[in-house]
Design a protein around this motif. Sequence first.
Motif, PDB file in Angstrom:
ATOM      1  N   GLY A 224       2.476  -2.883  10.295  1.00 31.58           N
ATOM      2  CA  GLY A 224       3.784  -2.238  10.316  1.00 31.58           C
ATOM      3  C   GLY A 224       4.286  -1.852   8.940  1.00 31.58           C
ATOM      4  O   GLY A 224       5.327  -1.210   8.816  1.00 31.58           O
ATOM      5  N   GLY A 225       3.559  -2.266   7.886  1.00 30.60           N
ATOM      6  CA  GLY A 225       3.892  -1.815   6.535  1.00 30.60           C
ATOM      7  C   GLY A 225       4.774  -2.731   5.739  1.00 30.60           C
ATOM      8  O   GLY A 225       5.079  -2.436   4.575  1.00 30.60           O
ATOM      9  N   THR A 226       5.226  -3.842   6.297  1.00 31.90           N
ATOM     10  CA  THR A 226       6.047  -4.766   5.513  1.00 31.90           C
ATOM     11  C   THR A 226       5.160  -5.578   4.568  1.00 31.90           C
ATOM     12  O   THR A 226       3.928  -5.587   4.691  1.00 31.90           O
ATOM     13  CB  THR A 226       6.844  -5.708   6.425  1.00 31.90           C
ATOM     14  OG1 THR A 226       5.926  -6.433   7.260  1.00 31.90           O
ATOM     15  CG2 THR A 226       7.816  -4.917   7.290  1.00 31.90           C
ATOM     16  N   TRP A 227       5.821  -6.286   3.646  1.00 31.45           N
ATOM     17  CA  TRP A 227       5.094  -7.038   2.616  1.00 31.45           C
ATOM     18  C   TRP A 227       5.552  -8.493   2.615  1.00 31.45           C
ATOM     19  O   TRP A 227       6.752  -8.770   2.541  1.00 31.45           O
ATOM     20  CB  TRP A 227       5.338  -6.426   1.243  1.00 31.45           C
ATOM     21  CG  TRP A 227       4.731  -5.071   1.094  1.00 31.45           C
ATOM     22  CD1 TRP A 227       5.287  -3.873   1.439  1.00 31.45           C
ATOM     23  CD2 TRP A 227       3.439  -4.778   0.568  1.00 31.45           C
ATOM     24  NE1 TRP A 227       4.420  -2.844   1.165  1.00 31.45           N
ATOM     25  CE2 TRP A 227       3.272  -3.371   0.628  1.00 31.45           C
ATOM     26  CE3 TRP A 227       2.396  -5.549   0.061  1.00 31.45           C
ATOM     27  CZ2 TRP A 227       2.122  -2.729   0.197  1.00 31.45           C
ATOM     28  CZ3 TRP A 227       1.242  -4.918  -0.377  1.00 31.45           C
ATOM     29  CH2 TRP A 227       1.108  -3.529  -0.309  1.00 31.45           C
TER      30      TRP A 227
ATOM     31  N   LYS B 224      -7.189  -7.105  -2.195  1.00 29.26           N
ATOM     32  CA  LYS B 224      -8.337  -6.261  -2.532  1.00 29.26           C
ATOM     33  C   LYS B 224      -8.320  -4.948  -1.758  1.00 29.26           C
ATOM     34  O   LYS B 224      -8.674  -3.891  -2.295  1.00 29.26           O
ATOM     35  CB  LYS B 224      -9.640  -7.011  -2.266  1.00 29.26           C
ATOM     36  CG  LYS B 224     -10.885  -6.233  -2.675  1.00 29.26           C
ATOM     37  CD  LYS B 224     -12.145  -7.028  -2.448  1.00 29.26           C
ATOM     38  CE  LYS B 224     -13.378  -6.274  -2.968  1.00 29.26           C
ATOM     39  NZ  LYS B 224     -13.513  -4.937  -2.357  1.00 29.26           N
ATOM     40  N   SER B 225      -7.903  -5.008  -0.496  1.00 34.10           N
ATOM     41  CA  SER B 225      -7.895  -3.776   0.295  1.00 34.10           C
ATOM     42  C   SER B 225      -6.964  -2.737  -0.312  1.00 34.10           C
ATOM     43  O   SER B 225      -7.269  -1.534  -0.329  1.00 34.10           O
ATOM     44  CB  SER B 225      -7.472  -4.091   1.736  1.00 34.10           C
ATOM     45  OG  SER B 225      -6.169  -4.669   1.757  1.00 34.10           O
TER      46      SER B 225
ATOM     47  N   HIS C  38       2.783   6.727  -6.061  1.00 29.67           N
ATOM     48  CA  HIS C  38       2.494   6.193  -4.729  1.00 29.67           C
ATOM     49  C   HIS C  38       1.073   6.572  -4.321  1.00 29.67           C
ATOM     50  O   HIS C  38       0.370   7.303  -5.037  1.00 29.67           O
ATOM     51  CB  HIS C  38       3.476   6.757  -3.706  1.00 29.67           C
ATOM     52  CG  HIS C  38       3.291   8.224  -3.415  1.00 29.67           C
ATOM     53  ND1 HIS C  38       3.606   9.210  -4.332  1.00 29.67           N
ATOM     54  CD2 HIS C  38       2.804   8.872  -2.314  1.00 29.67           C
ATOM     55  CE1 HIS C  38       3.344  10.397  -3.820  1.00 29.67           C
ATOM     56  NE2 HIS C  38       2.845  10.224  -2.602  1.00 29.67           N
ATOM     57  N   HIS C  39       0.678   6.080  -3.148  1.00 30.41           N
ATOM     58  CA  HIS C  39      -0.566   6.520  -2.522  1.00 30.41           C
ATOM     59  C   HIS C  39      -0.232   6.914  -1.090  1.00 30.41           C
ATOM     60  O   HIS C  39       0.464   6.162  -0.383  1.00 30.41           O
ATOM     61  CB  HIS C  39      -1.620   5.415  -2.542  1.00 30.41           C
ATOM     62  CG  HIS C  39      -2.989   5.922  -2.218  1.00 30.41           C
ATOM     63  ND1 HIS C  39      -3.395   6.222  -0.925  1.00 30.41           N
ATOM     64  CD2 HIS C  39      -4.047   6.205  -3.018  1.00 30.41           C
ATOM     65  CE1 HIS C  39      -4.642   6.660  -0.947  1.00 30.41           C
ATOM     66  NE2 HIS C  39      -5.060   6.662  -2.204  1.00 30.41           N
ATOM     67  N   PRO C  40      -0.684   8.072  -0.631  1.00 31.20           N
ATOM     68  CA  PRO C  40      -0.304   8.542   0.713  1.00 31.20           C
ATOM     69  C   PRO C  40      -0.653   7.567   1.832  1.00 31.20           C
ATOM     70  O   PRO C  40       0.011   7.555   2.874  1.00 31.20           O
ATOM     71  CB  PRO C  40      -1.086   9.859   0.861  1.00 31.20           C
ATOM     72  CG  PRO C  40      -1.359  10.307  -0.537  1.00 31.20           C
ATOM     73  CD  PRO C  40      -1.519   9.066  -1.344  1.00 31.20           C
ATOM     74  N   SER C  41      -1.679   6.749   1.625  1.00 32.87           N
ATOM     75  CA  SER C  41      -2.088   5.806   2.669  1.00 32.87           C
ATOM     76  C   SER C  41      -1.225   4.556   2.716  1.00 32.87           C
ATOM     77  O   SER C  41      -1.373   3.738   3.628  1.00 32.87           O
ATOM     78  CB  SER C  41      -3.550   5.392   2.453  1.00 32.87           C
ATOM     79  OG  SER C  41      -4.404   6.512   2.466  1.00 32.87           O
ATOM     80  N   LEU C  42      -0.336   4.400   1.727  1.00 30.92           N
ATOM     81  CA  LEU C  42       0.480   3.181   1.626  1.00 30.92           C
ATOM     82  C   LEU C  42       1.947   3.576   1.450  1.00 30.92           C
ATOM     83  O   LEU C  42       2.516   3.473   0.356  1.00 30.92           O
ATOM     84  CB  LEU C  42       0.012   2.329   0.441  1.00 30.92           C
ATOM     85  CG  LEU C  42      -1.460   1.876   0.476  1.00 30.92           C
ATOM     86  CD1 LEU C  42      -1.910   1.401  -0.896  1.00 30.92           C
ATOM     87  CD2 LEU C  42      -1.644   0.784   1.523  1.00 30.92           C
ATOM     88  N   PRO C  43       2.592   4.027   2.510  1.00 31.96           N
ATOM     89  CA  PRO C  43       3.937   4.600   2.375  1.00 31.96           C
ATOM     90  C   PRO C  43       5.020   3.605   1.978  1.00 31.96           C
ATOM     91  O   PRO C  43       6.094   4.018   1.545  1.00 31.96           O
ATOM     92  CB  PRO C  43       4.207   5.177   3.773  1.00 31.96           C
ATOM     93  CG  PRO C  43       3.306   4.419   4.693  1.00 31.96           C
ATOM     94  CD  PRO C  43       2.075   4.119   3.896  1.00 31.96           C
ATOM     95  N   THR C  44       4.782   2.312   2.103  1.00 29.53           N
ATOM     96  CA  THR C  44       5.807   1.331   1.726  1.00 29.53           C
ATOM     97  C   THR C  44       5.534   0.691   0.363  1.00 29.53           C
ATOM     98  O   THR C  44       6.167  -0.295   0.000  1.00 29.53           O
ATOM     99  CB  THR C  44       5.910   0.220   2.784  1.00 29.53           C
ATOM    100  OG1 THR C  44       4.627  -0.424   2.920  1.00 29.53           O
ATOM    101  CG2 THR C  44       6.352   0.787   4.125  1.00 29.53           C
TER     102      THR C  44
END
Length: 749
Positions: free
Chosen positions: A119-122, A379-380, A404-410
């Motif tokens: 879901g993109g949370t950390w 690592k991922s 940013h990186h497009p694959s990691l929107p959060t």
Amino acid sequence: MAKSVCIIGGGPSGLVAAKTLLHDAPANSFKVTIFEAQSRIGGLWPTAKNDGDGLVHPLMATNQSKHTVQFSDLAWHDSVPEFPRAWQVGQYLERYLDVYGGADIRLGHKVAKAELQDGGTWKVQTESSKGSETELFDYLLVATGFFGKPTWPDYIPREADVPIIHSSKYRDFKSLLGTSGRRGSKILVVGGQMSGIETAATVATHLSSAIHAPGEKIFEEPEKYSIHHIIHRPSWVFPLFTSPKPTASAPPFLPCDLPSYNLANRPQPLMNSQGHISVDTARVLNSIYESVLGTNQSDFSAEAKVDGDFLDEQPFVAMSSHYMDFVRSGLIKISRGKMSSISGNVATLSPTDEQISDIAAVILATGFDPSPSLSFLPKSVLDTISHSPSNPNLPVALAFHGTHHPSLPTLGFVGLYRSPYWGVMEMQARFVAHMWTTSSPSSVLQQALADDDSIARTLALRADPRTSQFPMGDYAFLMQEFARALDIPIGPFGSTPPLANGKAMDILTPARYAYPEVQSDRAQEEAAKSLRATHSTAVAGLCHARFVAGAVFRSLLGEWRLERDLISKLPSHPSGRFVGTARFLLREGTADGRPHSHGAKSELGLGLEYLYVEDGTFTARDNPAMSFRATRRYVWRYDEEKDRLSVWFAQTDDPSRADYLFHEVEFLVPADEEAMAAADGTGAAIDAKMVEKEKKRGWLARASHLCIDDLYDVNYEFNFNAVNLKEWKLAYSVKGPKKDYTISGVYRR
């Protein structure tokens, strides 16, 4: 409901990111927590004069002026010098936090792990004196910067027969030597780029001061030491003040970044000048740098010369006020090569196998490894952003100029950028905040993202042998690109007198990119105040004699050949000629003779000064047999806060100490500049022939001193070759009851 954001790092990038999310984004968009491993905010920048535990010496001056080292929405206090000290930068950040607070700042909290959840949370795990804690955040913003840990080459042992430290830990000469009973005479500085040159100059300043300071020596036999600087190739070394008119006979001076970021000198729209540097581009850049400096540096040292094949290579630049003159004086000796090993107190260089023996200590100016600043990422994620520890200048490959990186929107990044970074990291923060609050980007932003090739460009540059010194991007170009994508117009700079090309200066500064659509009235007022300060600084340098005293003072260091004629109208004082040398010996400022009006109470301390030592032979004009050795001493001082140069008599019983003021040097505005001022209503019109005559003269200055019954009228002329003095003249007439003579001398390298 407000989204939670974890910002890792409480330095400039973390603070500007928090400010942007909390004050510039739509109200109640974010709840921000900053984790900072240190016990204070500021990151690299100490917040007190005695805060010497970090990576930056608290007394170090910035190598960009306060007009670049700033955020758009907080002006510096007028009392801060053009190049603030590191502790003043830390206090600026404290004030920034006071003005734009609201974040939950947790000092002494080191982020050990940040795990990306479905879901993109950390999930962020921190460690502190209270133990380990874990929290969940909607967004993660990395603001940990490039300086993860000092780089220590594998071929250099951690323990050796002589002290070895990284340049970030150097504080003073005495502590460098340590307590070891074994002593050599050579201080080795390893590394020829910016930090190496700054470190070598700092060590030389401390050593010169120890040699020439009055009173008891702070360590034994300082005069036996010398600095040996090992470089792979020469860099262009710029002083902190340069001239936008380097070919003028009386060049005006400005903080170095103001002429460098003059947009009027570049075709619009701006193209990126960094990254891959072709041979043709290298030749153009090297030619520009030689023009600004007025030399290929061969007049300082053959080892510092940039010529031949070096003109085809991408240039490297460094900033230092005194490095080149210390090289010319011999206190710093340059060796070309790479240090390959050290055994005992002997170092070996490759590829020549040259050996440098009798080493007293080694300072490694070998840069920093940014990888520890990202060690908390899984690592991922590191694989996704193409993390490469073997490429410290380009450690990750991120989209839209390191944000940013497009694959990691959060996941966002602010401050992972080298070169003038304050304006860029403010723009990065704005960009990330905009991406996180905008569900439907504007067509302009969509096009900017579609055209962006930052990731591919970064990966290509890693394998490019012609990559520039600061490959991530050209500062002015990046400011332009962020402003375009975010639809932030650049504000006007204001008019200035035209330069030789007929164009006025159009100086880039973060304050020109105020964000009126989202910023508060306070932020916009601060931007306007900051812009006025930069504009007034430019006008003061171009139209008046501002910063000339400092340029003269800097360029005096070392030895000059002196020829002086004395013409007396009284038989009691013979006329004649003096031939000899004059040496300007740099040292830390002393309090001798100073009233409070001459820096005795300055927040910056006493600054630097010269012990002036003149030695030679005087021969009478009418009686050549009358010839004798003559010597005299003065102390020359520069008050940075008041931009004032002064000369002081030496004490008769201790000629290494100042006694009382001889005179202050008043620089005269050249006639062509006065004519400009007259056109603006600030001065009287000047005859055209006089203007043309004055254009060919150097900087003129005058002074006067009444010594009991004797009046000394003093006149100077300082002739520059771009930023460096090539020749100067000192003449004065002395009249009194028993004196009536004139003296005129010429000083040449």
